[in-house]
Design a protein around this motif. Sequence first.
Motif, PDB file in Angstrom:
ATOM      1  N   GLU A  88       0.871  -1.217  -0.033  1.00  0.00           N
ATOM      2  CA  GLU A  88      -0.035   0.024  -0.072  1.00  0.00           C
ATOM      3  C   GLU A  88       0.701   1.441  -0.054  1.00  0.00           C
ATOM      4  OE1 GLU A  88      -3.910  -2.229   2.417  1.00  0.00           O
ATOM      5  OE2 GLU A  88      -2.770  -0.693   3.357  1.00  0.00           O
ATOM      6  N   MET A  89       1.967   1.453   0.849  1.00  0.00           N
ATOM      7  CA  MET A  89       2.800   2.274   0.952  1.00  0.00           C
ATOM      8  C   MET A  89       3.508   2.568  -0.415  1.00  0.00           C
ATOM      9  SD  MET A  89       4.814   2.137   4.617  1.00  0.00           S
ATOM     10  CE  MET A  89       5.491   0.524   4.603  1.00  0.00           C
ATOM     11  N   VAL A 128      12.507   3.190  -5.332  1.00  0.00           N
ATOM     12  CA  VAL A 128      13.522   2.959  -4.518  1.00  0.00           C
ATOM     13  C   VAL A 128      13.624   3.862  -3.092  1.00  0.00           C
ATOM     14  CG1 VAL A 128      16.265   3.132  -4.592  1.00  0.00           C
ATOM     15  CG2 VAL A 128      14.950   2.588  -6.637  1.00  0.00           C
ATOM     16  N   ARG A 129      13.024   4.792  -3.136  1.00  0.00           N
ATOM     17  CA  ARG A 129      13.014   5.654  -1.796  1.00  0.00           C
ATOM     18  C   ARG A 129      12.159   4.728  -0.740  1.00  0.00           C
ATOM     19  NH1 ARG A 129      14.327  10.545  -0.494  1.00  0.00           N
ATOM     20  NH2 ARG A 129      14.639  11.255  -2.819  1.00  0.00           N
ATOM     21  N   GLN A 130      11.127   4.078  -1.164  1.00  0.00           N
ATOM     22  CA  GLN A 130      10.235   3.236  -0.533  1.00  0.00           C
ATOM     23  C   GLN A 130      11.228   1.991  -0.094  1.00  0.00           C
ATOM     24  OE1 GLN A 130       7.488   4.952   0.434  1.00  0.00           O
ATOM     25  NE2 GLN A 130       6.846   2.737   0.472  1.00  0.00           N
ATOM     26  N   MET A 131      12.211   1.409  -0.944  1.00  0.00           N
ATOM     27  CA  MET A 131      13.013   0.202  -0.484  1.00  0.00           C
ATOM     28  C   MET A 131      13.910   0.697   0.481  1.00  0.00           C
ATOM     29  SD  MET A 131      11.919  -2.125  -2.487  1.00  0.00           S
ATOM     30  CE  MET A 131      10.264  -1.372  -2.520  1.00  0.00           C
ATOM     31  N   VAL A 132      14.379   1.898   0.638  1.00  0.00           N
ATOM     32  CA  VAL A 132      15.341   2.274   1.471  1.00  0.00           C
ATOM     33  C   VAL A 132      14.625   2.818   2.762  1.00  0.00           C
ATOM     34  CG1 VAL A 132      16.853   4.377   1.924  1.00  0.00           C
ATOM     35  CG2 VAL A 132      16.969   3.002  -0.243  1.00  0.00           C
ATOM     36  N   THR A 133      13.642   3.729   2.671  1.00  0.00           N
ATOM     37  CA  THR A 133      12.970   3.957   3.933  1.00  0.00           C
ATOM     38  C   THR A 133      12.001   3.360   4.721  1.00  0.00           C
ATOM     39  OG1 THR A 133      11.099   5.282   2.579  1.00  0.00           O
ATOM     40  CG2 THR A 133      13.227   6.592   2.991  1.00  0.00           C
ATOM     41  N   LYS A 153      12.497  -0.326   4.441  1.00  0.00           N
ATOM     42  CA  LYS A 153      13.210  -1.495   4.237  1.00  0.00           C
ATOM     43  C   LYS A 153      12.548  -2.856   4.614  1.00  0.00           C
ATOM     44  CE  LYS A 153      18.090  -2.863   4.436  1.00  0.00           C
ATOM     45  NZ  LYS A 153      18.311  -3.272   5.785  1.00  0.00           N
ATOM     46  N   SER A 154      12.020  -2.780   6.245  1.00  0.00           N
ATOM     47  CA  SER A 154      11.772  -4.037   6.892  1.00  0.00           C
ATOM     48  C   SER A 154      10.528  -4.312   6.189  1.00  0.00           C
ATOM     49  CB  SER A 154      11.405  -3.788   8.415  1.00  0.00           C
ATOM     50  OG  SER A 154      12.452  -2.909   8.942  1.00  0.00           O
ATOM     51  N   PHE A 155       9.518  -3.429   5.712  1.00  0.00           N
ATOM     52  CA  PHE A 155       8.275  -4.014   5.166  1.00  0.00           C
ATOM     53  C   PHE A 155       8.381  -4.518   3.915  1.00  0.00           C
ATOM     54  CE2 PHE A 155       6.955  -1.182   8.394  1.00  0.00           C
ATOM     55  CZ  PHE A 155       5.582  -1.732   8.956  1.00  0.00           C
ATOM     56  N   GLN A 156       9.449  -3.833   3.076  1.00  0.00           N
ATOM     57  CA  GLN A 156       9.817  -4.369   1.843  1.00  0.00           C
ATOM     58  C   GLN A 156      10.320  -5.741   1.812  1.00  0.00           C
ATOM     59  OE1 GLN A 156       8.061  -2.618  -0.433  1.00  0.00           O
ATOM     60  NE2 GLN A 156       7.605  -0.832   1.109  1.00  0.00           N
ATOM     61  N   ARG A 157      11.147  -5.856   2.815  1.00  0.00           N
ATOM     62  CA  ARG A 157      11.844  -7.342   2.933  1.00  0.00           C
ATOM     63  C   ARG A 157      10.866  -8.413   3.133  1.00  0.00           C
ATOM     64  NH1 ARG A 157      13.518 -10.920   2.103  1.00  0.00           N
ATOM     65  NH2 ARG A 157      15.310 -11.966   2.666  1.00  0.00           N
ATOM     66  N   VAL A 158       9.717  -7.949   3.721  1.00  0.00           N
ATOM     67  CA  VAL A 158       8.882  -9.007   3.912  1.00  0.00           C
ATOM     68  C   VAL A 158       7.895  -9.129   2.707  1.00  0.00           C
ATOM     69  CG1 VAL A 158       6.561  -9.249   5.036  1.00  0.00           C
ATOM     70  CG2 VAL A 158       8.456  -8.549   6.311  1.00  0.00           C
ATOM     71  N   PRO A 204      18.198  -2.610  -2.709  1.00  0.00           N
ATOM     72  CA  PRO A 204      18.821  -1.975  -1.403  1.00  0.00           C
ATOM     73  C   PRO A 204      18.182  -2.866  -0.256  1.00  0.00           C
ATOM     74  CG  PRO A 204      18.236  -0.229  -2.875  1.00  0.00           C
ATOM     75  CD  PRO A 204      17.850  -1.365  -3.469  1.00  0.00           C
ATOM     76  N   VAL A 205      17.083  -3.455  -0.485  1.00  0.00           N
ATOM     77  CA  VAL A 205      16.393  -4.242   0.522  1.00  0.00           C
ATOM     78  C   VAL A 205      17.231  -5.107   1.307  1.00  0.00           C
ATOM     79  CG1 VAL A 205      14.660  -6.022   0.756  1.00  0.00           C
ATOM     80  CG2 VAL A 205      13.943  -3.807   0.106  1.00  0.00           C
ATOM     81  N   PHE A 206      18.346  -5.706   0.445  1.00  0.00           N
ATOM     82  CA  PHE A 206      19.431  -6.626   0.790  1.00  0.00           C
ATOM     83  C   PHE A 206      20.590  -6.144   1.458  1.00  0.00           C
ATOM     84  CE2 PHE A 206      16.730  -8.830  -2.444  1.00  0.00           C
ATOM     85  CZ  PHE A 206      16.410  -9.668  -1.615  1.00  0.00           C
ATOM     86  N   TRP A 207      20.918  -4.951   0.904  1.00  0.00           N
ATOM     87  CA  TRP A 207      22.431  -4.242   1.153  1.00  0.00           C
ATOM     88  C   TRP A 207      22.557  -3.075   1.819  1.00  0.00           C
ATOM     89  CZ3 TRP A 207      22.893   0.118  -1.477  1.00  0.00           C
ATOM     90  CH2 TRP A 207      22.564  -0.063  -2.580  1.00  0.00           C
TER      91      TRP A 207
END
Lengths: 213, 213
Positions: A71-72, A99-104, A106-111, A178-181
């Motif tokens: 949703e974000m 990419v800003r979402q992936m960085v800011t 990150k925990s949610f995007q990793r899920v 970026p979710v990984f590194w």
Amino acid sequence: MASQVSSENWMPENSRLEILQAAAESFEQRGFSATSIDDVARMLGCTKGRIYHHFGSKADLFAAVFRLGMEMNFAAVEPLTHTDASAADKLRMMAEEHVRQMVTTKSFQRVVWEGVELLMRGALTPEQRDECLRLQQSRKRYSALFRAQMKQAKADGALHYDDLSVATQVLFTCLNSPVFWYRPRIADLRKDQDAVIEQVVRFGLNGLGLKEG
Amino acid sequence: MASQVSSENWMPENSRLEILQAAAESFEQRGFSATSIDDVARMLGCTKGRIYHHFGSKADLFAAVFRLGMEMNFAAVEPLTHTDASAADKLRMMAEEHVRQMVTTKSFQRVVWEGVELLMRGALTPEQRDECLRLQQSRKRYSALFRAQMKQAKADGALHYDDLSVATQVLFTCLNSPVFWYRPRIADLRKDQDAVIEQVVRFGLNGLGLKEG
């Protein structure tokens, strides 16, 4: 007024969000199968009861984190598709917000990433699978926002990729990476994030054959 | 000659490799935690005993698959670093061989990825962690082969990335991505693989700012 002190109301309004944040961090650290509701409760310094009040099971909690992560992303990216810019410019703006979402967040995007992997591997119960398929559909709608601009930008002669499906897969893996590194540096966090976002977006768009502006 | 029929010898020579292949496919399908030695035995149509004869535990088996995956990558890529070509040309050849590995030994490479993830998440026993750290070291040596050419190619003016660490992370995520999405088409397999490899490599090198040749 008894209704004012129903179980829905006696907890702070942000309680559900606090739980989702702690759950996202727990899942990010340990993965779905190794995470327990106890881990999330410990991170929040609360009882398991407080979590079960909002979420029926670990799988429900995982799905809720996945859903909020998606949703974000939609909220950040979808409005850009309605602007007047060229397809290539829209794609650049969409990639930046993604990419800003992936960085800011990150925990949610990793899920979100792990949810897709779990689904592909079929390591889910039938109900978890149904919920995950719905989330997968929403991820496809999200991906379609990018595909539409990629297609148009190629028709405009602004991009030079070959196969749209391969290009979409590689672009998303690159933009999601970026979710990984990514490890945030605390000093000047915003500047650090901006530099990473800019490099990842440039890599992705150059990868698609866009000439540097 | 009793020594000829020792337990090491009465099985076909490729027995160990067959087990590793089946283990790689099992781990790819289900992930480390959901895979059992039973799954691997079932896939091979053999007893668990045959597997335990070669590997002490599921973690040993996982580490052996990881190790072989890395060894195959080194064998394919390392010789190219000794050729006379320019750094940019070496990098292109190395990237091609790397992506060919991702596509042709996908199950093994998926395990390498999961091993790195497990290590980052710390979901390992101390002994598993030691073994995984050794494998991680070998992965770093492998990555250094690419970094050296990326650095030289930038010094030659052939590449235009900003930060070497970010560029390496995004390049590898991009080159590794077929591990997640590549589904071989049986008809004309080689042609299908070659087309995917070419597109992924072009994306990666364009992403690094290489001008199309």
